[in-house]
Scaffold this motif. Sequence first.
Motif, PDB file in Angstrom:
ATOM      1  N   ALA A  56       3.603 -17.509  -9.683  1.00  0.00           N
ATOM      2  CA  ALA A  56       2.604 -18.311  -8.973  1.00  0.00           C
ATOM      3  C   ALA A  56       3.173 -18.833  -7.657  1.00  0.00           C
ATOM      4  O   ALA A  56       2.510 -18.789  -6.612  1.00  0.00           O
ATOM      5  N   LEU A  57       4.400 -19.302  -7.695  1.00  0.00           N
ATOM      6  CA  LEU A  57       5.040 -19.800  -6.469  1.00  0.00           C
ATOM      7  C   LEU A  57       5.288 -18.665  -5.477  1.00  0.00           C
ATOM      8  O   LEU A  57       5.103 -18.830  -4.264  1.00  0.00           O
ATOM      9  N   MET A  58       5.703 -17.513  -5.967  1.00  0.00           N
ATOM     10  CA  MET A  58       5.942 -16.356  -5.101  1.00  0.00           C
ATOM     11  C   MET A  58       4.641 -15.893  -4.456  1.00  0.00           C
ATOM     12  O   MET A  58       4.609 -15.559  -3.266  1.00  0.00           O
ATOM     13  N   ALA A  59       3.565 -15.876  -5.216  1.00  0.00           N
ATOM     14  CA  ALA A  59       2.268 -15.498  -4.657  1.00  0.00           C
ATOM     15  C   ALA A  59       1.838 -16.509  -3.599  1.00  0.00           C
ATOM     16  O   ALA A  59       1.322 -16.135  -2.537  1.00  0.00           O
ATOM     17  N   GLY A  60       2.067 -17.783  -3.877  1.00  0.00           N
ATOM     18  CA  GLY A  60       1.741 -18.817  -2.898  1.00  0.00           C
ATOM     19  C   GLY A  60       2.533 -18.656  -1.616  1.00  0.00           C
ATOM     20  O   GLY A  60       1.993 -18.818  -0.508  1.00  0.00           O
ATOM     21  N   TRP A  61       3.816 -18.320  -1.733  1.00  0.00           N
ATOM     22  CA  TRP A  61       4.639 -18.136  -0.538  1.00  0.00           C
ATOM     23  C   TRP A  61       4.199 -16.895   0.236  1.00  0.00           C
ATOM     24  O   TRP A  61       4.227 -16.875   1.461  1.00  0.00           O
ATOM     25  N   THR A  62       3.754 -15.874  -0.474  1.00  0.00           N
ATOM     26  CA  THR A  62       3.221 -14.679   0.188  1.00  0.00           C
ATOM     27  C   THR A  62       2.041 -15.073   1.075  1.00  0.00           C
ATOM     28  O   THR A  62       1.976 -14.705   2.255  1.00  0.00           O
ATOM     29  N   VAL A  63       1.127 -15.837   0.516  1.00  0.00           N
ATOM     30  CA  VAL A  63      -0.047 -16.281   1.266  1.00  0.00           C
ATOM     31  C   VAL A  63       0.359 -17.198   2.412  1.00  0.00           C
ATOM     32  O   VAL A  63      -0.183 -17.113   3.519  1.00  0.00           O
ATOM     33  N   LEU A  64       1.336 -18.069   2.184  1.00  0.00           N
ATOM     34  CA  LEU A  64       1.818 -18.965   3.238  1.00  0.00           C
ATOM     35  C   LEU A  64       2.348 -18.182   4.436  1.00  0.00           C
ATOM     36  O   LEU A  64       2.069 -18.525   5.593  1.00  0.00           O
ATOM     37  N   LEU A  65       3.092 -17.130   4.191  1.00  0.00           N
ATOM     38  CA  LEU A  65       3.624 -16.315   5.288  1.00  0.00           C
ATOM     39  C   LEU A  65       2.508 -15.606   6.049  1.00  0.00           C
ATOM     40  O   LEU A  65       2.545 -15.512   7.279  1.00  0.00           O
ATOM     41  N   VAL A  66       1.503 -15.118   5.335  1.00  0.00           N
ATOM     42  CA  VAL A  66       0.362 -14.486   6.004  1.00  0.00           C
ATOM     43  C   VAL A  66      -0.390 -15.536   6.831  1.00  0.00           C
ATOM     44  O   VAL A  66      -0.783 -15.282   7.970  1.00  0.00           O
ATOM     45  N   TRP A  67      -0.564 -16.726   6.283  1.00  0.00           N
ATOM     46  CA  TRP A  67      -1.211 -17.816   7.002  1.00  0.00           C
ATOM     47  C   TRP A  67      -0.427 -18.169   8.261  1.00  0.00           C
ATOM     48  O   TRP A  67      -1.011 -18.352   9.335  1.00  0.00           O
ATOM     49  N   ALA A  68       0.876 -18.276   8.147  1.00  0.00           N
ATOM     50  CA  ALA A  68       1.714 -18.609   9.309  1.00  0.00           C
ATOM     51  C   ALA A  68       1.598 -17.544  10.393  1.00  0.00           C
ATOM     52  O   ALA A  68       1.647 -17.852  11.591  1.00  0.00           O
ATOM     53  N   ASP A  69       1.408 -16.307   9.994  1.00  0.00           N
ATOM     54  CA  ASP A  69       1.281 -15.218  10.964  1.00  0.00           C
ATOM     55  C   ASP A  69       0.025 -15.361  11.831  1.00  0.00           C
ATOM     56  O   ASP A  69      -0.028 -14.812  12.924  1.00  0.00           O
ATOM     57  N   ARG A  70      -0.948 -16.108  11.373  1.00  0.00           N
ATOM     58  CA  ARG A  70      -2.180 -16.295  12.153  1.00  0.00           C
ATOM     59  C   ARG A  70      -1.907 -17.112  13.418  1.00  0.00           C
ATOM     60  O   ARG A  70      -2.607 -16.959  14.404  1.00  0.00           O
ATOM     61  N   ARG A  71      -0.919 -17.990  13.387  1.00  0.00           N
ATOM     62  CA  ARG A  71      -0.477 -18.782  14.544  1.00  0.00           C
ATOM     63  C   ARG A  71       1.046 -18.762  14.541  1.00  0.00           C
ATOM     64  O   ARG A  71       1.689 -19.754  14.196  1.00  0.00           O
ATOM     65  N   PRO A  72       1.618 -17.630  14.892  1.00  0.00           N
ATOM     66  CA  PRO A  72       3.045 -17.400  14.659  1.00  0.00           C
ATOM     67  C   PRO A  72       3.998 -18.373  15.352  1.00  0.00           C
ATOM     68  O   PRO A  72       4.987 -18.790  14.750  1.00  0.00           O
TER      69      PRO A  72
END
Length: 145
Positions: A56-72
């Motif tokens: 669950a934490l790994m999946a959350g971090w995956t999404v966090l990195l994709v989110w961060a890429d939106r405003r790198p």
Amino acid sequence: MNRVPRLLHAAYWIGAVADALALIPLLVPKAAEVMLGLDGFAPGSDYRYAAGIAAALMAGWTVLLVWADRRPVERRGVLLLTVCPVLIGLIASGGYAVHSGLTRLPYLAPVFVFQIGASVLFVVAYLRARAAERGPSHGAAHAAG
């Protein structure tokens, strides 16, 4: 397009893909058995519970990195948080797995190489993004001073 956004995008997506792939051994014990060289690996409910939390934490971090890429550039701090505590914690956990005899170094050596390389990439991308945000005049003044 300059190199900083490309480097940042690469860092975020390399991290996101690696985290997504890391879900496999967490959710599929047979994959963990093969990846870690654990013959006859038959995890109990305690392992499955801990692996579920980690997944669950790994999946959350995956999404966090994709989110961060939106405003790198604006969200570049996510890269430092990915290095510490995440990657440093994963390296330490892998070191424990080898030291305790759970697995052998040849199974985790490629993972360690990737984690160290990703750490360097993330720090360099962060520093270049910070420098880019300050602008070329600040970098030139700083270099001349």
